[in-house]
Design a protein around this motif. Structure first.
Motif, PDB file in Angstrom:
ATOM      1  N   PRO A 134       0.821  -1.213   0.000  1.00  0.00           N
ATOM      2  CA  PRO A 134       0.000   0.000   0.000  1.00  0.00           C
ATOM      3  C   PRO A 134       0.859   1.269   0.000  1.00  0.00           C
ATOM      4  CG  PRO A 134      -0.169  -1.146   2.113  1.00  0.00           C
ATOM      5  CD  PRO A 134       0.651  -2.006   1.229  1.00  0.00           C
ATOM      6  N   VAL A 135       0.356   2.290  -0.708  1.00  0.00           N
ATOM      7  CA  VAL A 135       1.049   3.580  -0.790  1.00  0.00           C
ATOM      8  C   VAL A 135       0.171   4.625  -0.114  1.00  0.00           C
ATOM      9  CG1 VAL A 135       2.038   5.322  -2.318  1.00  0.00           C
ATOM     10  CG2 VAL A 135       2.120   2.906  -2.974  1.00  0.00           C
ATOM     11  N   SER A 136       0.690   5.281   0.918  1.00  0.00           N
ATOM     12  CA  SER A 136      -0.117   6.284   1.628  1.00  0.00           C
ATOM     13  C   SER A 136      -0.154   7.586   0.841  1.00  0.00           C
ATOM     14  CB  SER A 136       0.450   6.531   3.028  1.00  0.00           C
ATOM     15  OG  SER A 136       1.690   7.230   2.940  1.00  0.00           O
ATOM     16  N   ALA A 137      -1.239   8.327   1.035  1.00  0.00           N
ATOM     17  CA  ALA A 137      -1.387   9.612   0.356  1.00  0.00           C
ATOM     18  C   ALA A 137      -0.312  10.593   0.791  1.00  0.00           C
ATOM     19  CB  ALA A 137      -2.778  10.191   0.648  1.00  0.00           C
ATOM     20  N   GLU A 138       0.200  10.433   2.006  1.00  0.00           N
ATOM     21  CA  GLU A 138       1.203  11.363   2.535  1.00  0.00           C
ATOM     22  C   GLU A 138       2.495  11.303   1.733  1.00  0.00           C
ATOM     23  OE1 GLU A 138       2.248  14.484   4.620  1.00  0.00           O
ATOM     24  OE2 GLU A 138       0.297  13.492   4.843  1.00  0.00           O
ATOM     25  N   GLN A 139       2.824  10.101   1.212  1.00  0.00           N
ATOM     26  CA  GLN A 139       4.040   9.963   0.417  1.00  0.00           C
ATOM     27  C   GLN A 139       3.976  10.823  -0.843  1.00  0.00           C
ATOM     28  OE1 GLN A 139       3.703   5.391   0.920  1.00  0.00           O
ATOM     29  NE2 GLN A 139       5.822   5.712   0.314  1.00  0.00           N
ATOM     30  N   ALA A 140       2.814  10.851  -1.479  1.00  0.00           N
ATOM     31  CA  ALA A 140       2.647  11.670  -2.679  1.00  0.00           C
ATOM     32  C   ALA A 140       2.499  13.141  -2.311  1.00  0.00           C
ATOM     33  CB  ALA A 140       1.428  11.199  -3.463  1.00  0.00           C
ATOM     34  N   LEU A 322     -12.392  10.865  -6.945  1.00  0.00           N
ATOM     35  CA  LEU A 322     -11.004  11.066  -7.364  1.00  0.00           C
ATOM     36  C   LEU A 322     -10.509  12.444  -6.925  1.00  0.00           C
ATOM     37  CD1 LEU A 322      -8.457  10.226  -8.966  1.00  0.00           C
ATOM     38  CD2 LEU A 322      -9.519  11.260 -10.990  1.00  0.00           C
ATOM     39  N   PHE A 323     -11.349  13.468  -7.056  1.00  0.00           N
ATOM     40  CA  PHE A 323     -10.964  14.816  -6.633  1.00  0.00           C
ATOM     41  C   PHE A 323     -10.660  14.855  -5.141  1.00  0.00           C
ATOM     42  CE2 PHE A 323     -12.413  19.224  -5.342  1.00  0.00           C
ATOM     43  CZ  PHE A 323     -11.247  19.847  -5.758  1.00  0.00           C
ATOM     44  N   TRP A 324     -11.475  14.184  -4.332  1.00  0.00           N
ATOM     45  CA  TRP A 324     -11.237  14.116  -2.883  1.00  0.00           C
ATOM     46  C   TRP A 324      -9.902  13.423  -2.589  1.00  0.00           C
ATOM     47  CZ3 TRP A 324     -12.152   9.360   0.160  1.00  0.00           C
ATOM     48  CH2 TRP A 324     -11.915   9.556   1.525  1.00  0.00           C
ATOM     49  N   LEU A 325      -9.623  12.333  -3.301  1.00  0.00           N
ATOM     50  CA  LEU A 325      -8.365  11.613  -3.107  1.00  0.00           C
ATOM     51  C   LEU A 325      -7.170  12.436  -3.588  1.00  0.00           C
ATOM     52  CD1 LEU A 325      -9.581   8.093  -4.323  1.00  0.00           C
ATOM     53  CD2 LEU A 325      -9.008   8.728  -1.965  1.00  0.00           C
ATOM     54  N   LEU A 326      -7.356  13.194  -4.692  1.00  0.00           N
ATOM     55  CA  LEU A 326      -6.281  14.054  -5.186  1.00  0.00           C
ATOM     56  C   LEU A 326      -5.958  15.154  -4.172  1.00  0.00           C
ATOM     57  CD1 LEU A 326      -7.291  14.498  -8.954  1.00  0.00           C
ATOM     58  CD2 LEU A 326      -5.348  13.201  -8.066  1.00  0.00           C
ATOM     59  N   GLN A 327      -6.994  15.706  -3.550  1.00  0.00           N
ATOM     60  CA  GLN A 327      -6.776  16.737  -2.538  1.00  0.00           C
ATOM     61  C   GLN A 327      -5.991  16.177  -1.345  1.00  0.00           C
ATOM     62  OE1 GLN A 327     -10.947  18.055  -2.091  1.00  0.00           O
ATOM     63  NE2 GLN A 327     -10.232  20.106  -2.616  1.00  0.00           N
ATOM     64  N   ARG A 328      -6.293  14.941  -0.949  1.00  0.00           N
ATOM     65  CA  ARG A 328      -5.535  14.306   0.142  1.00  0.00           C
ATOM     66  C   ARG A 328      -4.063  14.136  -0.240  1.00  0.00           C
ATOM     67  NH1 ARG A 328      -6.525   9.234   0.969  1.00  0.00           N
ATOM     68  NH2 ARG A 328      -6.351   9.038   3.210  1.00  0.00           N
ATOM     69  N   ARG A 384       2.284  13.506  -8.685  1.00  0.00           N
ATOM     70  CA  ARG A 384       2.705  12.151  -8.297  1.00  0.00           C
ATOM     71  C   ARG A 384       1.529  11.460  -7.615  1.00  0.00           C
ATOM     72  NH1 ARG A 384       8.458  11.611  -5.542  1.00  0.00           N
ATOM     73  NH2 ARG A 384       8.993  12.029  -7.729  1.00  0.00           N
ATOM     74  N   LEU A 385       1.173  10.276  -8.104  1.00  0.00           N
ATOM     75  CA  LEU A 385       0.013   9.557  -7.579  1.00  0.00           C
ATOM     76  C   LEU A 385       0.375   8.118  -7.258  1.00  0.00           C
ATOM     77  CD1 LEU A 385      -2.719  10.820 -10.083  1.00  0.00           C
ATOM     78  CD2 LEU A 385      -2.336  11.613  -7.746  1.00  0.00           C
ATOM     79  N   GLY A 386      -0.326   7.566  -6.274  1.00  0.00           N
ATOM     80  CA  GLY A 386      -0.139   6.165  -5.890  1.00  0.00           C
ATOM     81  C   GLY A 386      -1.414   5.378  -6.087  1.00  0.00           C
ATOM     82  N   ASP A 387      -2.019   4.935  -4.966  1.00  0.00           N
ATOM     83  CA  ASP A 387      -3.222   4.096  -5.045  1.00  0.00           C
ATOM     84  C   ASP A 387      -4.484   4.878  -5.405  1.00  0.00           C
ATOM     85  OD1 ASP A 387      -1.745   1.901  -4.440  1.00  0.00           O
ATOM     86  OD2 ASP A 387      -2.243   1.875  -2.302  1.00  0.00           O
ATOM     87  N   GLU A 388      -4.414   6.203  -5.448  1.00  0.00           N
ATOM     88  CA  GLU A 388      -5.620   7.009  -5.747  1.00  0.00           C
ATOM     89  C   GLU A 388      -6.269   6.594  -7.066  1.00  0.00           C
ATOM     90  OE1 GLU A 388      -2.986   9.115  -3.002  1.00  0.00           O
ATOM     91  OE2 GLU A 388      -2.648   8.367  -5.047  1.00  0.00           O
TER      92      GLU A 388
END
Length: 619
Positions: A134-140, A322-328, A384-388
Motif C-alpha cells: 500500500p502507498v499512503s497519500a502522505e508519500q505523494a 477522485l478529486f477528494w483523493l487528489l486533494q488528500r 505524483r500519484l499512488g493508489d488514488e
C-alpha cells in the motif's frame, strides 16, 4: 420573346433542377419525394431506414442520428438560457455536486469506505502471487505540495462562447463555454436518467421539456442538416431507461410527435437495445453511465421486470471521489472547484486518463496534465500519484466511499399510480379480472374453510403480492383479511424502503439482479453473458476485475452449473457508450418493428393508450 425561346428557357430550367438534384445526392442531402401519409394499414408500409432517427438521451450526453448512420452525433446534453430580465440572479445546475454530501456523517462514511477499499486492494494478490504494497497519500503529498505549474503559452487559445448577438439559448459544447459573467442560466435537463424537475429556476416540467425540445431540434438541424419543418417526413426511435417515470415518458412522446412533428415513434428500453446492438440474444445488462447505473436481465428481447434495478451513483461520483483523493495527495492545481463546470471537465478527463482497475499497477508514479481555460495561460502540472488511481473506481464496489448520506441509493420498479388519460390501465384490468374471478369462484369460495380471522384459507399468489392493495382488496372477504393484506403490503413496502436506502456495490447488485430471475436456466444464461455498457466503467483492467469479483461472490451452487462466467465490456470491439444507440438503429431494420409504430394521428386521438397497446414492453 418567341414561343420557341420560351420553350428553350423552360427546358433549361428543368435541366438545371435535375442537375441540382444530382448535386444534392452527391453531397448526401436526403429529401423525400413526397410526405408519406399515414396509411390505413401501417403493417404493410415500406419504411426507409434513412428516414428513421434514433434518439438516446443521457444525463451527460445526447446521442442522435439516422438509423443508417455508422455513428451517432454525440453532444453534451446541456443548454444555457439567456436571462429574461436584467439583474436576474444567475443559476446553474450542479454537475458533480449532489445532495447528501455535506452531512455530519459523510466524512466518517467516506473514510470507512476507503478502509474497505484498501483492505480489498491488499487482499487480492498481483499476478506474480505477491500482495501489493500500500502507498499512503502522505508519500505523494510531500512531493505534490512543492509543485508549481510551468507556463506553456501566455494564451490558452480557448475562448468563451460569443454571446454578443444575445441568442436566447446556446446548446452543447457552446453552453459549457458560456462565460459565467454573461446573463445565462445553465441547465442539464436529465439527471440520473430522469427529467431534472426541481423547485429552482428552470426546474418545472414545462421548462425541462422546452430544454429538451430546443437541444434536440438544434442538434438535428445543425449536425444532421434536417430543418425542423422536414421532421414530418421522419420517424423516431426513443430509448428510455428500464425504470422510467410514465408521466415523463408520456410528455416526451407528446413533445416529439406534436411539438417537433415526427410522423411516427417507437419507445424502447435501453437494456433491450443494448442486446440488439451487441448481437446477444440474452444478457444481464449493466449500464454504467455518468450519473446512474442500471441493471436488467434481458432474454430474447424481453426485459425481466423483477431483475430491474437502478443505482443512484456512477461515473460522476467516481470523478468526485477522485478529486477528494487528489486533494488528500496535495493536488497541485489548488484552484480546482467542483462548482466550476470547466474544472469538472478537467477532472473527468483526469479520471479517464489516470484511473484503472489493474491490480499489477502499483507504487508511486509521476504524471502530467495541462489546463487550458479561456482568458488564462496554458499551464503544465506535474503530479505524483499512488493508489488514488485504483481507489477511485473501486468506490463503485464500495459506494459508502462516495460519502452520500440520507439519499435513496437503489430504485426498484414501482407500480403506476394510474393515468386519467388511460382508463383501461393495469388498475382497471386487475379490478375487472378480480371481479370475474370472484363471481366465477363464488361457489367454491363458500365451501372453503374459513380461518379464525374470517378470511379464506390459502396464501396470496405472487401476482396478488406484486399488485398489492388493488388486487388484494377485490379478493378479500371480511375486514380482518383486509387488515391482513394491508399489513402485508406495509411490511413489503417497509422491506423495499430499507433495501432502497442501502447502497449496493456494483458486483452485489449484479448478483441480486440475476438472482431475481425466475428459473435456474435463465440465471445460468445471465452468468454466462454479463454485458457492461455505458462510459462509467471504461477503465483498464475493468473486465478482469469485475469477472474476479463475480466468480468469488456468486452462489456456490451456480459455480457447478455455469460452464463459463463471461463479462463483456467491448462487444464487437465497439465503444460501450454507443451500444444502446446502435441497438436502436438495429431495431429500425427489424420486421417485427412495423407493428410497434405509434403514428402522429393515433397519438392525437388516443394519447397514452397507444403506449400500452404498441410498446414492446409492459407499459
Amino acid at each position: 420573346m418567341t414561343q420557341a425561346e420560351k420553350e428553350q428557357q423552360d427546358n433549361g430550367k428543368e435541366k438545371e433542377k435535375e442537375r441540382e438534384k444530382d448535386r444534392e445526392q452527391q453531397r448526401g442531402v436526403k429529401r423525400p419525394i413526397a410526405p408519406p401519409a399515414i396509411p390505413d394499414c401501417p403493417l404493410q408500409e415500406q419504411i426507409q431506414s434513412n428516414f428513421i432517427m434514433v434518439i438516446h438521451p443521457g444525463s451527460r450526453w445526447l446521442r442522435i442520428g439516422r438509423a443508417t448512420d455508422t455513428l451517432p452525433v454525440t453532444v453534451p446534453h446541456v443548454i444555457a438560457r439567456r436571462h429574461k430580465q436584467s439583474g436576474q440572479e444567475r443559476y446553474e445546475d450542479a454537475w458533480l455536486l449532489r445532495d447528501g454530501l455535506n452531512k455530519p456523517e459523510s466524512t466518517e462514511q467516506r473514510q470507512n469506505g476507503l478502509k474497505m477499499v484498501d483492505q480489498a486492494i491488499w487482499s487480492r494478490k498481483m499476478s506474480n502471487g505477491v500482495r501489493r504494497t500500500p502507498v499512503s497519500a502522505e508519500q505523494a503529498r510531500v512531493y505534490n505540495c512543492q509543485i508549481r505549474p510551468a507556463v506553456l503559452d501566455s494564451s490558452s487559445r480557448v475562448k468563451w462562447t460569443n454571446t454578443s448577438h444575445q441568442p436566447p439559448y446556446v446548446v452543447g459544447e457552446e453552453a459549457l463555454y458560456v462565460n459565467p459573467s454573461d446573463c445565462y442560466n445553465v441547465h442539464w435537463p436529465i439527471v440520473r436518467g430522469q427529467l431534472n424537475v426541481h423547485t429552482g429556476p428552470g426546474g418545472s416540467l414545462t421548462a425541462v421539456l422546452a430544454d429538451l425540445e430546443n437541444i434536440w431540434s438544434h442538434v438535428i438541424h445543425k449536425h444532421l442538416e434536417i430543418p425542423r419543418k422536414d421532421l414530418k417526413y421522419y420517424r423516431c426511435i426513443l430509448l428510455v431507461p428500464d425504470i422510467y417515470n410514465r408521466q415523463h415518458v408520456k410528455e416526451v412522446v407528446n413533445m416529439l410527435l406534436l411539438n417537433m412533428g415526427f410522423s411516427a415513434l417507437i419507445v424502447h428500453q435501453e437494456s433491450v437495445c443494448a442486446t440488439f446492438g451487441s448481437g446477444l440474444s440474452s444478457a444481464c445488462v449493466v449500464d454504467v453511465g455518468d450519473q446512474k447505473t442500471s441493471l436488467c436481465c434481458v432474454e430474447d428481447g424481453v426485459s425481466h421486470r423483477n431483475s430491474r434495478m437502478c443505482l443512484a451513483y456512477s461515473g460522476a461520483d467516481v470523478t468526485r471521489t477522485l478529486f477528494w483523493l487528489l486533494q488528500r495527495a496535495g493536488f497541485p492545481y489548488r484552484e480546482c472547484q467542483l462548482t466550476n463546470r470547466l474544472d469538472c471537465q478537467l477532472l473527468q478527463h483526469l479520471k479517464e486518463t489516470f484511473c484503472h482497475l489493474h491490480q499489477d499497477i502499483s507504487g508511486l508514479q509521476d504524471h502530467e496534465f495541462q489546463t487550458r481555460f479561456p482568458e488564462a495561460p496554458s499551464l503544465l502540472y506535474q503530479v505524483r500519484l499512488g493508489d488514488e488511481k485504483l481507489q477511485a473506481p473501486m468506490a463503485l464496489f464500495y459506494p459508502s466511499t462516495f460519502g452520500i448520506v440520507g439519499q435513496k441509493m437503489t430504485s426498484l420498479p414501482y407500480r403506476s399510480h394510474g393515468d386519467s388519460m388511460d382508463p383501461h390501465d393495469e388498475h382497471y384490468l386487475l379490478a375487472t379480472q378480480s371481479k370475474q374471478d370472484q363471481s366465477s369462484k363464488s361457489a367454491a369460495d363458500r365451501k372453503t374453510v374459513p380461518r379464525p380471522g374470517g378470511g379464506l384459507e390459502g396464501e396470496m399468489t405472487q401476482g396478488e403480492m406484486e399488485h398489492g392493495s388493488v388486487h388484494g382488496e377485490c379478493l378479500m372477504v371480511g375486514g380482518d383479511m383486509e387488515d391482513s393484506a394491508s399489513s402485508h403490503l406495509s411490511r413489503k413496502t417497509s422491506i423495499i424502503s430499507q433495501f432502497e436506502s442501502k447502497a449496493l456495490g456494483l458486483d452485489k447488485a449484479i448478483l441480486h439482479s440475476i438472482d431475481c430471475c425466475a428459473s435456474d436456466e435463465t440465471k445460468r444464461k445471465m452468468y454466462s453473458s454479463i454485458l457492461v455498457v455505458g462510459g462509467g466503467l471504461r477503465f483498464h483492467g475493468a473486465q478482469e476485475f469485475l469477472l474476479h469479483r463475480i466468480i468469488n461472490k456468486m452462489p456456490p451452487s451456480f459455480r457447478r452449473l455455469v460452464d463459463n462466467v463471461e463479462v463483456i465490456t467491448r462487444p464487437k470491439d465497439m465503444d460501450p457508450q454507443l451500444i444502446s444507440w446502435k441497438g436502436g438503429a438495429v431495431l429500425a431494420c427489424l420486421d417485427t418493428t412495423q407493428e410497434m409504430w405509434i403514428h402522429h394521428r393515433e397519438w392525437q386521438r388516443f394519447g397514452v393508450r397507444m403506449l400500452r397497446e404498441r410498446a414492446a414492453f409492459v407499459w
